[in-house]
Every structure is written in C-alpha cells, then in structure tokens.
Design a protein around this motif. Structure first.
Motif: not given
Length: 273
Positions: A3-5, A49-50, A52-56
């Motif tokens: 997920r990119l923000d 963020h909900s 996991e670390w590495g997923e956003f």
C-alpha cells in the motif's frame, strides 16, 4: 501488493538517537524489503497502518527546505528506520532531492542501505562535503537473502555497487548486521568485498519480542543446525557467544589489516590503517 500513500510532514529532520550522528533523515515511513529481523518494525504502531510491516510505504512530503545554518558540517544519517533507496525511490526520487539539499548545506552524510540503487546518486555524493555509503549484509549467501530479505538487492548486485562506488572515489563501508549466530559467514563477506571497502561494522542480532517467534521459525525451517545455539543465546540468555565472537572478529581484522568497528561484546573495536 504494497500500500502506497503520501504523508505531509513539517520537517524531514529528526535528532539522531544513534551515537556519532547529529540528525537522521528517514524519507519514507515503512520499508518494502520485508526483512524478517527488522528492528524498525516498532514504527508500525506510530504509522496508523493496519497492514503488516513491509506491506505499506508512506512517502513523506515536506515543503520546508533543509537549512544550511542548521546542518553546516553536522553528521546526518540516511536512514535509521527505513531504507532511503527502497525500490520506490526510482519513482519518487525523494532521497535524491534530499541529498541535493545536503550538498548545499555542506553536511557530513552517512548512507546505510541494502539497495544497489544507491549508485544512481554518485554524482551527488561527489559534491557532498563528506560522504560515506554503507551496504548492509547479514550473509553472502543469496539463498539467505531471498528467504530473509526478499525486497533487498541481490548479494551480487550489492557487491557490484560497492565496486562502482569505490571506483568513483566514494568512501565505502559494509555493515555486517545483523549477525545471525551459526549462520552468518562474516569472513566470507569480508573476502568478497574487501577490495572495495574502507571499513567494516559488525552488530549482533538483537531479538525483539515483536519478531522473536518469526526469526526462530525461520531458523528452524532453513538452518535447523543453528537452532541449539540460537536457543542458548536467546532463550537461555547466554551472552558469552557475543563476547567470544567480538574477540574473534577483532583478532581476525587485526591480522587482515581491516578497519573494523564492533558494536557488541566487551572488547574494544579495532581500526586498521
């Protein structure tokens, strides 16, 4: 898919909590390398963020430029809780823009990364008042990299990056970190990189509660022969391994005339000439 923000921030500067540095700059929140041992995972609880670390990954947006009056000849680290050259830096160029500002500020810049993308900015490194680029290795084995650090650059690419940086006259370092007991062949890392490296740093695997089970499961699944030693160190809390290893590294680097800094154990580090 990650997920990119984007996230607006008032400043890119943080007071450094790492000895020897005045400031840290972390251009991103999160890191897509997905290293199973990432100490920065604790940052997730501050991110909102909900995932996991590495997923956003949040791309910081800051309209306030870095100030030369504040950063003149200060020691600045990129980065302490993210990788400034993660794959998305190709698209966003945030780290490159920051380094352009640091050139103007005449800061002393230390870069730590697991990415071969770092060679893109050699032109800027040459303009910095002072610069050192460090590549991080936990192993010289590509199989380990694929399993434990899937988003990081391949081992061969990182070695080639060191060669390119060194050939361009940039001061280089290798961080052998984290050292996995019974797994990391640190002598092999030195042998493969020594012609292109000015100094080495060594640090232990500090097992945090957040990833203790994940790391132990990884060791059991991929390196079961190392599990008893890992159990002695991290379950029985026997720290003698690190004391012995610090002395072994110190003695070896002295013999090899390798400049080395050891960040664990009770033995002082050795710096070769």
């Amino acid at each position: 898919m990650i997920r990119l923000d984007t996230t607006p921030v008032k400043t890119l500067l943080s007071k450094s909590k790492i000895a020897g540095f005045d400031y840290a700059i972390n251009p991103y929140v999160g890191c897509p390398h997905k290293c199973i041992y990432c100490y920065a995972e604790y940052m997730r609880k501050f991110s909102g963020h909900s995932e996991e670390w590495g997923e956003f990954l949040d791309v910081k947006q800051c309209d306030v430029p870095l100030k030369p009056s504040k950063l003149f000849r200060t020691r600045v680290m990129l980065s302490s809780v993210t990788d400034p050259y993660n794959p998305y830096e190709k698209e966003y160029g945030l780290t490159r823009n920051i380094i352009k500002q640091l050139v103007y500020c005449q800061a002393k810049v230390y870069i730590l990364t697991k990415s071969a993308l770092v060679v893109r900015d050699i032109d800027l490194f040459k303009q910095l008042y002072q610069c050192e680029v460090a590549l991080s290795f936990s192993s010289a084995d590509e199989g380990f990299r694929q399993a434990a650090e899937p988003g990081a650059s391949p081992v061969a690419d990182k070695i080639n990056a060191l060669k390119t940086l060194h050939g361009a006259g940039i001061s280089t370092a290798v961080m052998v970190a984290p050292l996995f007991p019974g797994i990391t062949d640190w002598k092999q890392i030195i042998a493969l990189t020594k012609p292109y490296v000015n100094r080495y740093g060594f640090d232990s695997l500090n097992m945090r509660p957040a990833f203790h089970r994940k790391v132990m499961d990884f060791v059991e699944g991929h390196y079961p022969e190392a599990l008893p030693l890992m159990g002695d160190i991290y379950i029985k809390q026997d720290s003698s391994y690190w004391t012995k290893l610090a002395k072994e590294i110190t003695d070896y680097c002295h013999e090899q005339n390798v400049r080395a800094d050891i960040f664990f154990g009770s033995f002082p580090s050795y710096s070769g000439e």
